[in-house]
Design a protein around this motif. Structure first.
Motif, PDB file in Angstrom:
ATOM      1  N   ILE A 188      23.140  44.615  49.238  1.00 44.09           N
ATOM      2  CA  ILE A 188      24.300  45.447  48.908  1.00 44.09           C
ATOM      3  C   ILE A 188      24.908  44.922  47.616  1.00 44.09           C
ATOM      4  O   ILE A 188      24.850  43.724  47.328  1.00 44.09           O
ATOM      5  CB  ILE A 188      25.333  45.447  50.050  1.00 44.09           C
ATOM      6  CG1 ILE A 188      26.465  46.446  49.736  1.00 44.09           C
ATOM      7  CG2 ILE A 188      25.876  44.057  50.290  1.00 44.09           C
ATOM      8  CD1 ILE A 188      27.465  46.594  50.897  1.00 44.09           C
ATOM      9  N   GLN A 189      25.530  45.829  46.824  1.00 40.15           N
ATOM     10  CA  GLN A 189      26.169  45.461  45.563  1.00 40.15           C
ATOM     11  C   GLN A 189      27.692  45.619  45.661  1.00 40.15           C
ATOM     12  O   GLN A 189      28.192  46.507  46.355  1.00 40.15           O
ATOM     13  CB  GLN A 189      25.656  46.346  44.422  1.00 40.15           C
ATOM     14  CG  GLN A 189      24.251  46.042  43.985  1.00 40.15           C
ATOM     15  CD  GLN A 189      23.841  46.840  42.750  1.00 40.15           C
ATOM     16  OE1 GLN A 189      24.342  47.954  42.514  1.00 40.15           O
ATOM     17  NE2 GLN A 189      22.940  46.291  41.950  1.00 40.15           N
ATOM     18  N   PHE A 190      28.392  44.712  44.909  1.00 41.25           N
ATOM     19  CA  PHE A 190      29.858  44.767  44.827  1.00 41.25           C
ATOM     20  C   PHE A 190      30.203  44.756  43.334  1.00 41.25           C
ATOM     21  O   PHE A 190      29.674  43.940  42.577  1.00 41.25           O
ATOM     22  CB  PHE A 190      30.500  43.583  45.526  1.00 41.25           C
ATOM     23  CG  PHE A 190      30.184  43.471  47.020  1.00 41.25           C
ATOM     24  CD1 PHE A 190      30.923  44.173  47.946  1.00 41.25           C
ATOM     25  CD2 PHE A 190      29.147  42.664  47.455  1.00 41.25           C
ATOM     26  CE1 PHE A 190      30.635  44.063  49.309  1.00 41.25           C
ATOM     27  CE2 PHE A 190      28.855  42.546  48.806  1.00 41.25           C
ATOM     28  CZ  PHE A 190      29.602  43.254  49.751  1.00 41.25           C
ATOM     29  N   GLY A 191      31.167  45.657  42.922  1.00 43.99           N
ATOM     30  CA  GLY A 191      31.501  45.748  41.493  1.00 43.99           C
ATOM     31  C   GLY A 191      32.969  45.529  41.238  1.00 43.99           C
ATOM     32  O   GLY A 191      33.808  45.605  42.146  1.00 43.99           O
ATOM     33  N   PRO A 192      33.348  45.261  39.973  1.00 44.17           N
ATOM     34  CA  PRO A 192      34.738  44.976  39.599  1.00 44.17           C
ATOM     35  C   PRO A 192      35.653  46.193  39.625  1.00 44.17           C
ATOM     36  O   PRO A 192      36.875  46.056  39.669  1.00 44.17           O
ATOM     37  CB  PRO A 192      34.622  44.428  38.187  1.00 44.17           C
ATOM     38  CG  PRO A 192      33.361  44.977  37.656  1.00 44.17           C
ATOM     39  CD  PRO A 192      32.434  45.120  38.820  1.00 44.17           C
ATOM     40  N   ASP A 193      35.077  47.391  39.655  1.00 39.47           N
ATOM     41  CA  ASP A 193      35.915  48.577  39.572  1.00 39.47           C
ATOM     42  C   ASP A 193      36.531  48.979  40.927  1.00 39.47           C
ATOM     43  O   ASP A 193      37.662  49.479  40.963  1.00 39.47           O
ATOM     44  CB  ASP A 193      35.111  49.753  39.004  1.00 39.47           C
ATOM     45  CG  ASP A 193      34.689  49.531  37.541  1.00 39.47           C
ATOM     46  OD1 ASP A 193      35.420  48.782  36.860  1.00 39.47           O
ATOM     47  OD2 ASP A 193      33.663  50.064  37.123  1.00 39.47           O
ATOM     48  N   LYS A 194      35.780  48.780  42.015  1.00 44.85           N
ATOM     49  CA  LYS A 194      36.286  49.248  43.313  1.00 44.85           C
ATOM     50  C   LYS A 194      36.372  48.131  44.368  1.00 44.85           C
ATOM     51  O   LYS A 194      37.418  47.926  44.966  1.00 44.85           O
ATOM     52  CB  LYS A 194      35.404  50.370  43.843  1.00 44.85           C
ATOM     53  CG  LYS A 194      35.469  51.645  42.999  1.00 44.85           C
ATOM     54  CD  LYS A 194      34.598  52.746  43.626  1.00 44.85           C
ATOM     55  CE  LYS A 194      34.667  54.040  42.819  1.00 44.85           C
ATOM     56  NZ  LYS A 194      33.849  55.111  43.396  1.00 44.85           N
ATOM     57  N   SER A 195      35.250  47.486  44.587  1.00 47.35           N
ATOM     58  CA  SER A 195      35.193  46.569  45.737  1.00 47.35           C
ATOM     59  C   SER A 195      35.788  45.193  45.477  1.00 47.35           C
ATOM     60  O   SER A 195      36.521  44.651  46.318  1.00 47.35           O
ATOM     61  CB  SER A 195      33.749  46.421  46.200  1.00 47.35           C
ATOM     62  OG  SER A 195      32.916  45.955  45.150  1.00 47.35           O
ATOM     63  N   LEU A 196      35.475  44.580  44.318  1.00 46.87           N
ATOM     64  CA  LEU A 196      35.924  43.208  44.082  1.00 46.87           C
ATOM     65  C   LEU A 196      37.447  43.067  44.083  1.00 46.87           C
ATOM     66  O   LEU A 196      37.966  42.068  44.630  1.00 46.87           O
ATOM     67  CB  LEU A 196      35.338  42.680  42.777  1.00 46.87           C
ATOM     68  CG  LEU A 196      33.818  42.432  42.788  1.00 46.87           C
ATOM     69  CD1 LEU A 196      33.337  41.924  41.442  1.00 46.87           C
ATOM     70  CD2 LEU A 196      33.465  41.442  43.908  1.00 46.87           C
ATOM     71  N   PRO A 197      38.267  43.963  43.498  1.00 46.87           N
ATOM     72  CA  PRO A 197      39.728  43.809  43.577  1.00 46.87           C
ATOM     73  C   PRO A 197      40.260  43.823  45.009  1.00 46.87           C
ATOM     74  O   PRO A 197      41.313  43.241  45.292  1.00 46.87           O
ATOM     75  CB  PRO A 197      40.254  44.997  42.782  1.00 46.87           C
ATOM     76  CG  PRO A 197      39.161  45.311  41.806  1.00 46.87           C
ATOM     77  CD  PRO A 197      37.889  45.081  42.597  1.00 46.87           C
ATOM     78  N   LYS A 198      39.513  44.481  45.965  1.00 47.26           N
ATOM     79  CA  LYS A 198      39.938  44.510  47.374  1.00 47.26           C
ATOM     80  C   LYS A 198      39.605  43.212  48.113  1.00 47.26           C
ATOM     81  O   LYS A 198      40.218  42.905  49.113  1.00 47.26           O
ATOM     82  CB  LYS A 198      39.268  45.669  48.096  1.00 47.26           C
ATOM     83  CG  LYS A 198      39.679  47.040  47.567  1.00 47.26           C
ATOM     84  CD  LYS A 198      38.939  48.138  48.334  1.00 47.26           C
ATOM     85  CE  LYS A 198      39.324  49.529  47.798  1.00 47.26           C
ATOM     86  NZ  LYS A 198      38.606  50.607  48.528  1.00 47.26           N
ATOM     87  N   ILE A 199      38.602  42.509  47.544  1.00 45.95           N
ATOM     88  CA  ILE A 199      38.134  41.308  48.245  1.00 45.95           C
ATOM     89  C   ILE A 199      38.761  40.047  47.686  1.00 45.95           C
ATOM     90  O   ILE A 199      39.132  39.138  48.445  1.00 45.95           O
ATOM     91  CB  ILE A 199      36.601  41.221  48.142  1.00 45.95           C
ATOM     92  CG1 ILE A 199      35.949  42.449  48.797  1.00 45.95           C
ATOM     93  CG2 ILE A 199      36.096  39.952  48.797  1.00 45.95           C
ATOM     94  CD1 ILE A 199      34.449  42.544  48.575  1.00 45.95           C
ATOM     95  N   LEU A 200      38.920  39.936  46.356  1.00 38.38           N
ATOM     96  CA  LEU A 200      39.323  38.684  45.712  1.00 38.38           C
ATOM     97  C   LEU A 200      40.831  38.500  45.677  1.00 38.38           C
ATOM     98  O   LEU A 200      41.596  39.453  45.635  1.00 38.38           O
ATOM     99  CB  LEU A 200      38.766  38.625  44.302  1.00 38.38           C
ATOM    100  CG  LEU A 200      37.232  38.691  44.175  1.00 38.38           C
ATOM    101  CD1 LEU A 200      36.822  38.650  42.704  1.00 38.38           C
ATOM    102  CD2 LEU A 200      36.587  37.558  44.966  1.00 38.38           C
ATOM    103  N   GLY A 201      41.264  37.206  45.678  1.00 34.98           N
ATOM    104  CA  GLY A 201      42.672  36.858  45.578  1.00 34.98           C
ATOM    105  C   GLY A 201      42.815  35.411  45.147  1.00 34.98           C
ATOM    106  O   GLY A 201      41.842  34.676  45.036  1.00 34.98           O
ATOM    107  N   MET A 202      44.084  34.941  44.948  1.00 33.98           N
ATOM    108  CA  MET A 202      44.387  33.580  44.542  1.00 33.98           C
ATOM    109  C   MET A 202      45.555  33.037  45.372  1.00 33.98           C
ATOM    110  O   MET A 202      46.458  33.778  45.733  1.00 33.98           O
ATOM    111  CB  MET A 202      44.757  33.505  43.068  1.00 33.98           C
ATOM    112  CG  MET A 202      43.595  33.628  42.112  1.00 33.98           C
ATOM    113  SD  MET A 202      42.566  32.153  42.131  1.00 33.98           S
ATOM    114  CE  MET A 202      41.228  32.670  41.038  1.00 33.98           C
ATOM    115  N   LYS A 203      45.506  31.729  45.612  1.00 37.25           N
ATOM    116  CA  LYS A 203      46.631  31.071  46.276  1.00 37.25           C
ATOM    117  C   LYS A 203      46.802  29.690  45.670  1.00 37.25           C
ATOM    118  O   LYS A 203      45.850  29.095  45.142  1.00 37.25           O
ATOM    119  CB  LYS A 203      46.420  30.983  47.777  1.00 37.25           C
ATOM    120  CG  LYS A 203      45.296  30.048  48.200  1.00 37.25           C
ATOM    121  CD  LYS A 203      45.210  29.967  49.713  1.00 37.25           C
ATOM    122  CE  LYS A 203      44.086  29.016  50.146  1.00 37.25           C
ATOM    123  NZ  LYS A 203      43.986  28.906  51.615  1.00 37.25           N
ATOM    124  N   ALA A 204      48.047  29.199  45.744  1.00 36.25           N
ATOM    125  CA  ALA A 204      48.368  27.885  45.191  1.00 36.25           C
ATOM    126  C   ALA A 204      48.232  26.827  46.279  1.00 36.25           C
ATOM    127  O   ALA A 204      48.765  26.968  47.376  1.00 36.25           O
ATOM    128  CB  ALA A 204      49.780  27.888  44.638  1.00 36.25           C
TER     129      ALA A 204
END
Length: 476
Positions: free
Chosen positions: A393-409
């Motif tokens: 399966i493929q994941f791209g920056p336009d739709k899927s990756l912004p829903k999956i990725l995040g940051m925390k301190a």
């Protein structure tokens, strides 16, 4: 007796008795007459004192030639009168005084001499005059008995007050009825949880512990799992109770409510539908709550912390600045009370909490470092994840990756995060049937964590080949 009868009135007032031979006056062995002690015809005189009768015992026998000590040497008669009674031995008679005779008529038998008619005992001419040697005892006067002690009249019994009797009967009746009601309440209430027991308005009585626990969970689970809303410096932050160590312990609450309640008020009241209210057991994990408030504080003051945001097609840096956050130490008790109120009433009204000034925990330099090391390569293009011989399966920056990725301190550093629920929804059933051999030797299906680990390598790739990652099914 013969001497007393023969004497007659003492003192010579009566004629003397004659002897059988016609001579003399008194009998020879009694004194008190005029001829007492005078010699009788023939030269023989009577005794001067009282006789003692025939001698008995160890005394010497008296003979005519023997002097008589009782009459001063006078000779005793050669014979004794045969009518002399054997009397009790007497002491020697006292010597006669001048002008008087000693009476020998008083017998020692204790019978008093009866005076003649006309004589008054103790009067003139009486041989028993006062002070005389033959003084008769005074007439016996019986001692006067003391007056009988009259017992005090018994007090009249106090009349019982009818009012008091009625009160006693009424009290006994009330006690009896209460005892019957108490016994009936105990007999009718044999369940684990007594009838009429309620927790936060939920009736859990009349059944077993398991049934009471189920009733409590069914009635209150929505309230206990609902997010708690905190108001921080004008912003509203959601706090999940299970992640913050807040809960309602139904089992412990039922255990506290179970068992027989022998309180008479509760037992009798249960017959009339009275409630027995039991407080809920709501433990708090202080460590979890503090950690949850720290996270909520970061969300409330996100504008004050440096971070990286992922949006469709790109990632951008957010530099930190001073802001407002939750004062954890001062807010703990308020949050606990807010959760209890929410469970009791079902209200989810935002709860104001104490705030404090917060400085950025992530420096701008850390934001720049993480942008170059992870965010920019991750959003540079597609990535491919494979598993097994055919699954991919493929994941791209336009739709899927912004829903999956995040940051925390974390301790002043930025660390990437993966939303596992969103990831699972995106790959769906792509990896169904693919089994991975675990370290324990067991084979299990592909999990979202397996896909995220593969993505972490692919997101850092710079070439299309480097941005393909394969999930190992046999890691050993």
């Amino acid at each position: 007796m013969t001497g007393a009868l023969a004497a007659g009135p003492l003192g010579g007032a009566a004629p003397r008795a004659q002897r059988p031979d016609g001579q003399g006056g008194d009998l020879p062995y009694f004194s008190g007459g005029q001829d007492a002690g005078a010699p009788r015809p023939g030269g023989q005189g009577g005794p001067a004192g009282p006789t003692t009768g025939p001698a008995t015992g160890d005394g010497p026998m008296m003979t005519p030639s023997t002097p008589n000590p009782l009459v001063g040497g006078a000779q005793t008669p050669p014979r004794m009168s045969d009518d002399t009674a054997i009397l009790t031995p007497q002491k020697p008679a006292p010597e006669r005084g001048a002008g008087g005779n000693v009476s020998g008529d008083t017998l020692t038998s204790g019978i008093p001499v009866v005076p003649q008619a006309g004589q008054v005992p103790g009067g003139p001419g009486s041989p028993f005059g006062p002070g005389g040697p033959g003084t008769a005892p005074s007439p016996h006067t019986p001692p006067k008995l003391p007056d009988p002690v009259q017992a005090a009249p018994a007090a009249a019994p106090a009349k019982k007050k009818k009012g008091r009797s009625k009160l006693v009967l009424l009290g006994a009746g009330v006690v009896g009825v209460a005892g019957v009601a108490y016994g009936a309440g105990l007999l009718m209430n044999h369940s684990d949880v007594p009838k009429g027991t309620t927790v936060l308005g939920v009736d859990i009585g009349g059944g077993t512990r398991d049934e009471a626990t189920a009733k409590l969970d069914d009635a209150l689970h929505k309230r206990t799992e609902q997010d708690l809303k905190l108001q921080v410096d004008g912003k509203t932050v959601a706090l999940k109770p299970d992640q913050a160590g807040l809960s309602l312990d139904s089992a412990a609450t039922v255990s506290a409510a179970a068992g027989s309640d022998y309180n008479p008020v509760s037992v009798i009241g249960s017959l009339f539908g009275n409630e027995r209210v039991v407080e809920p057991v709501m433990p708090v994990d202080e460590e979890k709550l503090a950690a949850a408030l720290e996270r909520a504080a970061g969300g409330a003051a996100a504008s004050g912390d440096g971070t990286i945001k992922f949006v469709p097609g790109k990632a951008f840096a957010v530099y930190g600045k001073t802001g407002k956050g939750i004062d954890v130490a001062k807010s703990t008790s308020a949050v606990e009370q807010a959760y209890r109120t929410q469970v009791e009433t079902g209200s989810a009204t935002p709860v104001p909490v104490a705030t404090t000034t917060r400085e950025p925990t992530v420096a701008n330099s850390e934001v720049d470092r993480k942008m170059k090391q992870f965010a920019e390569p991750a959003m540079s293009g597609l990535i491919t994840i494979k598993a097994g011989p055919t699954a991919s399966i493929q994941f791209g920056p336009d739709k899927s990756l912004p829903k999956i990725l995040g940051m925390k301190a974390v301790d002043g550093k930025l660390v990437e995060t993966y939303d596992l629920e969103a990831l699972k929804q995106l790959y769906g059933n792509t990896f169904d049937g693919v089994l991975i051999t675990r370290g324990t030797g067991k084979k299990t299906p592909v999990q979202p964590t397996d896909v995220a680990q593969a993505m972490a390598k692919a997101l850092l790739g710079k070439t299309p080949a480097e941005r393909i990652a394969t999930i190992e099914t046999n890691p050993g």
